[in-house]
Design a protein around this motif. Structure first.
Motif, mmCIF file in Angstrom:
data_model
loop_
_atom_site.group_PDB
_atom_site.id
_atom_site.type_symbol
_atom_site.label_atom_id
_atom_site.label_comp_id
_atom_site.label_asym_id
_atom_site.label_seq_id
_atom_site.Cartn_x
_atom_site.Cartn_y
_atom_site.Cartn_z
ATOM 1 N N GLU A 1 0.843 -1.198 0.000
ATOM 2 C CA GLU A 1 0.000 0.000 0.000
ATOM 3 C C GLU A 1 0.870 1.235 0.000
ATOM 4 O O GLU A 1 2.040 1.213 0.416
ATOM 5 N N TYR B 1 6.241 5.505 -7.955
ATOM 6 C CA TYR B 1 6.685 5.615 -6.563
ATOM 7 C C TYR B 1 8.196 5.652 -6.406
ATOM 8 O O TYR B 1 8.694 6.035 -5.348
ATOM 9 N N ARG C 1 -2.123 -2.968 6.687
ATOM 10 C CA ARG C 1 -2.777 -1.898 5.927
ATOM 11 C C ARG C 1 -3.397 -0.864 6.875
ATOM 12 O O ARG C 1 -3.257 0.341 6.674
ATOM 13 N N SER D 1 -7.872 2.150 -0.918
ATOM 14 C CA SER D 1 -7.524 1.022 -1.775
ATOM 15 C C SER D 1 -7.728 -0.303 -1.046
ATOM 16 O O SER D 1 -7.504 -0.410 0.161
ATOM 17 N N SER E 1 -7.104 -4.717 -0.886
ATOM 18 C CA SER E 1 -5.924 -5.586 -0.935
ATOM 19 C C SER E 1 -5.943 -6.530 -2.128
ATOM 20 O O SER E 1 -4.991 -7.248 -2.357
ATOM 21 N N CYS F 1 -1.114 -6.285 -9.117
ATOM 22 C CA CYS F 1 -0.567 -5.071 -8.518
ATOM 23 C C CYS F 1 -0.350 -3.921 -9.491
ATOM 24 O O CYS F 1 -0.530 -2.767 -9.129
ATOM 25 N N LYS G 1 -3.483 -1.833 -9.708
ATOM 26 C CA LYS G 1 -4.091 -1.271 -8.505
ATOM 27 C C LYS G 1 -4.111 0.252 -8.521
ATOM 28 O O LYS G 1 -3.261 0.899 -9.129
ATOM 29 N N SER H 1 -3.649 2.688 -5.543
ATOM 30 C CA SER H 1 -3.333 2.794 -4.124
ATOM 31 C C SER H 1 -4.176 3.899 -3.497
ATOM 32 O O SER H 1 -4.788 4.714 -4.199
ATOM 33 N N THR H 2 -4.183 3.944 -2.180
ATOM 34 C CA THR H 2 -4.882 5.046 -1.507
ATOM 35 C C THR H 2 -4.233 6.375 -1.869
ATOM 36 O O THR H 2 -4.921 7.393 -2.032
ATOM 37 N N CYS I 1 1.581 -0.659 -8.640
ATOM 38 C CA CYS I 1 0.801 0.385 -9.323
ATOM 39 C C CYS I 1 1.489 0.830 -10.615
ATOM 40 O O CYS I 1 1.425 1.999 -10.994
#
Length: 441
Positions: free
Chosen positions: A64, A128, A157, A244, A246, A250, A253, A255-256, A426
């Motif tokens: 996350e 990221y 999380r 987000s 689980s 990936c 995804k 993410s938050t 992500c």
């Protein structure tokens, strides 16, 4: 609704005796933050690390990413999850920018977890790697799911969401370096010049396929599997209404952190009153049964048409089964007279020759591709791994494998790896800030 985001731009992260922000430097009291995390007795092991762009460090399994923030009115950062259900999207929220708080498993990964390389060739594959990251590396006593491919990762999380708010609270009493204002007026009370512009609605399809709780994206703490398509103010998404889940390969995804910064929402805001009339967000869902998919598509089209939308952006989180929701929604909108642009990644196989989506229709004539989830990525060993590299091969990560008759294992004896893009955290950035471009042959 008027939301003000007060931004503090982090130039460096260091450990120190006090958690504070000063002159661009975020200082984190490591021991105090770890004590905060360990208030959950299910956290058995925890550490904090700092990684920065260019560091020759590999992180896996990444679970996350969250932006550290605090709301000045004292309401919870994630209403319905880290605190009681309260409105969000109004008022002032302070944010630590240019950084994220990552959650990484100390040992065990799963289908929905991914990998980040902060430096080297692998850094180009995920947003990221461009951020300064504070990394919570943790393990839990949730032994019942450690060897399951699908993991809820509840304790880790929840810890990282609460820690993001805990660290963000150091901004209280400070003056932000920048204030962004998001003020979208009521739909039926807009000035005539804005109403003359093409009306656009943004349809988000967050991950919500799992019928058992604990896996799906959350809306105000509520499992999105329980939702029907709902009109939301864009400020709610930017201000912590969405978390987000689980479950999801990936690279696909959101993410938050992605929800909190939602690039497409930001882009639509910038054009509002200039080239478009931005109506808001229809938060839809992803379903399992065909009848459920059809029902949601009808809801989305009805809401968009009732709002007077001329056009829509449809954005799905995931691929495969969710492609049927994506196509159904796209076609229903087109049938209702709403012109659509879709945004999604695709699954065209390792050779790139398979159909891009499981479900397609001739009316899907405007789709922005965010890349192929099955693209093979071969990377050299990294001097340092945070987490456990073997998780990529051992634990069923969506882009990793224990053995392949042609390619061998994802994790080689020398520490180098081969995997599908699926396992890049992500990596496709399908929520709107992918740096990938098309290549012609």
């Amino acid at each position: 609704m008027k939301l003000e985001l007060g931004n503090f731009y982090v130039k460096d992260i260091v450990f120190g005796s006090e958690t504070k922000y000063e002159n661009g430097v975020l200082t984190v009291n490591k021991e105090e933050c770890l004590d905060f995390v360990k208030k959950d007795p299910h956290i058995t092991e925890a550490d904090l690390r700092i990684v920065k762009p260019g560091d020759m460090v590999r992180l896996v399994p990444v679970k996350e990413a969250v932006e550290c923030r605090v709301k000045l009115d004292g309401s919870p950062l994630f209403p319905g999850y880290t605190g009681e259900v309260t409105p969000c999207g109004n008022g002032t929220t302070y944010c630590l920018k240019n950084m994220s708080l990552l959650a990484v498993g100390r040992h065990w990964g799963g289908f929905q977890d991914g990998l980040i390389d902060m430096g080297g060739e692998g850094a180009k594959y995920t947003y990221y790697s461009q951020l300064k990251n504070l990394v919570l590396v943790a393990d839990t006593d949730e032994d019942f799911e450690k060897r399951e491919q699908q993991k809820k990762n509840r304790a880790i999380r929840e810890a990282v969401h609460k820690l993001a708010e805990h660290i963000g609270s150091c901004l209280k009493g400070l003056e932000p370096e920048e204030v962004e204002t998001f003020d979208l007026e009521a739909i039926i009370k807009r000035n005539p010049e804005t109403e003359k512009l093409p009306s656009v609605v943004y349809v988000m399809q967050p991950q919500s396929q799992m019928e058992e709780g604990g896996y799906n994206d959350l809306c105000y703490g509520w499992d999105c599997n329980h939702m029907v398509p709902t009109l939301m103010h864009p400020n709610e998404i930017l201000d912590g209404a969405m978390i987000s889940g689980s479950f999801m390969p990936c690279s696909s995804k959101w993410s938050t952190y992605d929800f909190m910064n939602a690039p497409i929402i930001r882009a639509l805001y910038k054009q509002h009153g200039k080239t478009i009339n931005f109506l808001g967000v229809i938060m839809s869902n992803l379903n399992v049964a065909l009848e459920q998919k059809d029902r949601s598509a009808l809801f989305v089209a009805q809401i968009a048409k009732s709002l007077g939308a001329d056009a829509a952006i449809v954005n799905e989180e995931g691929y495969g089964n969710p492609d049927a929701d994506f196509t159904g929604c796209y076609v229903s909108l087109e049938n209702a007279g709403v012109k659509v642009v879709g945004v999604t990644n695709e699954c065209t196989g390792r050779d790139g020759k398979s159909d891009p989506l499981v479900s397609m229709d001739e009316k899907e004539d405007a789709i922005v591709s965010c890349g192929n989830v099955s693209e093979l990525i071969d990377l050299p060993a990294m001097p340092e791994v945070i987490g456990e590299l073997e998780a990529l091969a051992r634990d069923g990560l969506s882009g990793g494998w224990a053995g392949d008759e042609i390619l061998g294992p994802s994790v080689r004896a020398d520490g180098s790896i081969i995997m599908e893009n699926n396992a890049m955290f992500c990596g496709d950035q399908a929520i709107g800030w992918s740096t990938k471009t098309m290549q012609e042959f």
